[in-house]
Motif scaffolding. Structure first.
Motif, PDB file in Angstrom:
ATOM      1  N   SER A  26       0.825  -1.214   0.000  1.00  0.00           N
ATOM      2  CA  SER A  26       0.000   0.000   0.000  1.00  0.00           C
ATOM      3  C   SER A  26       0.857   1.262   0.000  1.00  0.00           C
ATOM      4  O   SER A  26       0.419   2.320  -0.480  1.00  0.00           O
TER       5      SER A  26
ATOM      6  N   LEU B 238       1.492   3.477  -3.256  1.00  0.00           N
ATOM      7  CA  LEU B 238       0.372   4.135  -3.925  1.00  0.00           C
ATOM      8  C   LEU B 238       0.823   5.352  -4.731  1.00  0.00           C
ATOM      9  O   LEU B 238       0.432   5.510  -5.893  1.00  0.00           O
TER      10      LEU B 238
ATOM     11  N   LEU C  18       0.338   5.694  -8.808  1.00  0.00           N
ATOM     12  CA  LEU C  18      -0.435   6.752  -9.459  1.00  0.00           C
ATOM     13  C   LEU C  18       0.434   7.547 -10.434  1.00  0.00           C
ATOM     14  O   LEU C  18       0.016   7.847 -11.559  1.00  0.00           O
TER      15      LEU C  18
ATOM     16  N   PRO D 216      -5.936  12.264  -7.249  1.00  0.00           N
ATOM     17  CA  PRO D 216      -6.808  11.146  -6.899  1.00  0.00           C
ATOM     18  C   PRO D 216      -7.810  11.520  -5.802  1.00  0.00           C
ATOM     19  O   PRO D 216      -7.486  12.247  -4.864  1.00  0.00           O
TER      20      PRO D 216
ATOM     21  N   LEU E 159      -9.608   9.783  -2.839  1.00  0.00           N
ATOM     22  CA  LEU E 159      -9.577   8.569  -2.035  1.00  0.00           C
ATOM     23  C   LEU E 159     -10.973   8.306  -1.480  1.00  0.00           C
ATOM     24  O   LEU E 159     -11.553   9.168  -0.795  1.00  0.00           O
TER      25      LEU E 159
ATOM     26  N   SER F 177      -8.860  10.628 -10.949  1.00  0.00           N
ATOM     27  CA  SER F 177      -8.825   9.195 -10.663  1.00  0.00           C
ATOM     28  C   SER F 177      -9.460   8.940  -9.299  1.00  0.00           C
ATOM     29  O   SER F 177      -9.693   9.859  -8.512  1.00  0.00           O
TER      30      SER F 177
ATOM     31  N   VAL G 143      -9.249   6.259  -5.790  1.00  0.00           N
ATOM     32  CA  VAL G 143      -8.519   5.247  -5.043  1.00  0.00           C
ATOM     33  C   VAL G 143      -9.481   4.680  -4.006  1.00  0.00           C
ATOM     34  O   VAL G 143      -9.876   5.383  -3.072  1.00  0.00           O
TER      35      VAL G 143
ATOM     36  N   VAL H  48     -10.145   2.584  -0.860  1.00  0.00           N
ATOM     37  CA  VAL H  48      -9.376   2.073   0.268  1.00  0.00           C
ATOM     38  C   VAL H  48     -10.349   1.492   1.289  1.00  0.00           C
ATOM     39  O   VAL H  48     -11.170   2.212   1.861  1.00  0.00           O
TER      40      VAL H  48
ATOM     41  N   VAL I  29      -7.622   2.852  -8.579  1.00  0.00           N
ATOM     42  CA  VAL I  29      -6.613   2.056  -7.891  1.00  0.00           C
ATOM     43  C   VAL I  29      -7.269   1.512  -6.631  1.00  0.00           C
ATOM     44  O   VAL I  29      -7.864   2.275  -5.867  1.00  0.00           O
TER      45      VAL I  29
ATOM     46  N   VAL J 114      -7.105  -0.467  -2.973  1.00  0.00           N
ATOM     47  CA  VAL J 114      -6.244  -0.821  -1.841  1.00  0.00           C
ATOM     48  C   VAL J 114      -7.124  -1.543  -0.819  1.00  0.00           C
ATOM     49  O   VAL J 114      -7.738  -0.914   0.050  1.00  0.00           O
TER      50      VAL J 114
ATOM     51  N   GLU K 244     -10.811  -5.793  -5.776  1.00  0.00           N
ATOM     52  CA  GLU K 244      -9.644  -5.096  -6.298  1.00  0.00           C
ATOM     53  C   GLU K 244      -9.217  -5.584  -7.674  1.00  0.00           C
ATOM     54  O   GLU K 244      -8.430  -4.928  -8.351  1.00  0.00           O
TER      55      GLU K 244
END
Length: 386
Positions: A18, A21, A25, A33, A35, A90, A92, A94, A133, A135, A144
């Motif tokens: 992780s 990251l 990216l 990004p 999140l 983008s 992410v 998580v 992305v 995580v 994922e």
């Protein structure tokens, strides 16, 4: 007939993955990004470190921390507003499957507009969405590395399966250290969810040699270590094994499909608020027993992959061991029946026909070795109630 095999462009697996990251990216040419996570994860030290690392690398991250278990269209719409207001490039995701599924849905609507119900199965959306992305912080959903997202329609209560390459993350950072200390109940539920992914991918009508390889290895690994991580949350070797197995199971069903367990599971979650992994666990032994006669050799392979039957065992011995051991696993992981969970008999019986219709409408039961009718699904709901 050929099979189409797709995986994330980048998959990083192992302790500390992780922390990569920012570099991931940057390598993808992404700098802003958003999140997407839940309120609990947003307070954790590792998440704050991720943010600091991104800012230290010169990226400009934002945070949307309002995801909920079993993500809804209401939450997705709020995420889209946050995406547009911040002009992010983008997403992410998580957390567990819910934040990752939410990130996928936000990425889809951010690129293509409309409402999530426009993309529900049988629609397949392969046109690219915004990059995601993933995580993961749990070992179970496999989201994922799948081309699926499950979103609940806030107006109708339907759990919608949304599929296509648009849902496939661009990258996955699979770091088992993020699962250390997970509560026993969450460990069990997500672990059985992953095991179900692997079994259903292997017996699915859409199975292929590549998905078979992922599924067999996932079954072997998860079954060998799930009891250990349930009893000892800090066992690093077992945590890593189950995390990798869950990702392999995701690869398997993303390139094959899930089947009857998942079709029946989604309505239970929608109507009674049961966590997805737990409702899968409630169903898995009974649905397996129902399905075995239509694919005995495939289910026998599952038993042998999980070490439940000798290589030279008969098909009957292997399938019998599989059903028995799945029931025993539920007992040892303290998986409740719907009755033990607190669901009353009246609403269960009353909603069983509707849940059967919704299960069939999802399309997943059509991939099962034994394709049931609505009445058979109702009978299965009665059988698992307890």
């Amino acid at each position: 007939m050929s099979a189409s095999i797709v995986l994330p462009q980048v998959i990083r697996v192992g302790a500390g993955a992780s922390a990569e990251l920012a570099g991931t990216l940057d390598a993808l040419g992404l700098s802003r990004p958003l999140l997407v996570t839940d309120p609990f994860v947003a307070r954790q030290p590792f998440f704050l470190r991720l943010l600091a690392d991104l800012e230290g690398a010169g990226l400009t991250p934002g945070v949307f921390a309002d995801t909920v278990p079993d993500p809804t269209t209401t939450v997705v719409d709020a995420g889209v507003r946050a995406l547009e207001e911040g002009r992010f490039d983008s997403l992410v995701g998580v957390g567990g499957g819910s934040p990752i599924d939410t990130a996928k849905a936000v990425a889809l609507l951010g690129a293509h507009g409309g409402r999530m119900r426009d993309y529900r199965s049988p629609v397949v959306t392969d046109a690219p969405a915004l990059p995601v992305v993933a995580v993961p912080t749990t070992a179970g959903s496999g989201s994922e590395c799948t081309r699926y997202s499950i979103i609940t329609d806030a107006e109708t209560g339907e759990k919608m399966l949304c599929a296509g390459l648009a849902m496939l993350p661009r990258a996955a950072l699979v770091d088992f250290e993020l699962t250390l200390g997970m509560p026993a109940r969450l460990t069990a539920d997500t672990g059985v969810d992953a095991l179900t992914h692997a079994i259903e991918a292997y017996v699915s009508a859409r199975a292929n040699p590549v998905s078979d390889g992922f599924a067999r290895e996932a079954m072997r690994t998860i079954f060998a270590h799930l009891r250990t991580v349930y009893a000892d949350p800090d066992d690093r070797a077992a945590r890593e094994a189950v995390m990798v197995g869950a990702t392999q199971a995701g690869m398997a069903f993303s390139n094959s499909s899930v089947a009857l367990v998942h079709g029946m599971s989604r309505p239970i979650g929608a109507h009674f608020g049961v966590a997805h992994g737990l409702s899968n666990a409630m169903l898995l032994p009974a649905v397996t027993e129902f399905s075995v006669p239509s694919a005995p050799d495939r289910y026998a392979d599952c038993a042998r992959a999980m070490g439940l039957a000798a290589p030279d065992s008969t098909t009957g011995e292997a399938t019998g061991a599989l059903v028995w051991e799945l029931r025993l696993l539920n007992q040892e992981l303290e998986v409740p029946t719907p009755r033990e969970y607190g669901i009353g008999p009246e609403p269960w019986w009353e909603l069983a026909p509707l849940m059967a219709e919704q299960a069939l409408a999802s399309g997943s039961p059509g991939n099962n070795p034994r394709v049931p009718g609505a009445e058979e699904i109702v009978e299965l709901y009665h059988a698992v109630y307890g």
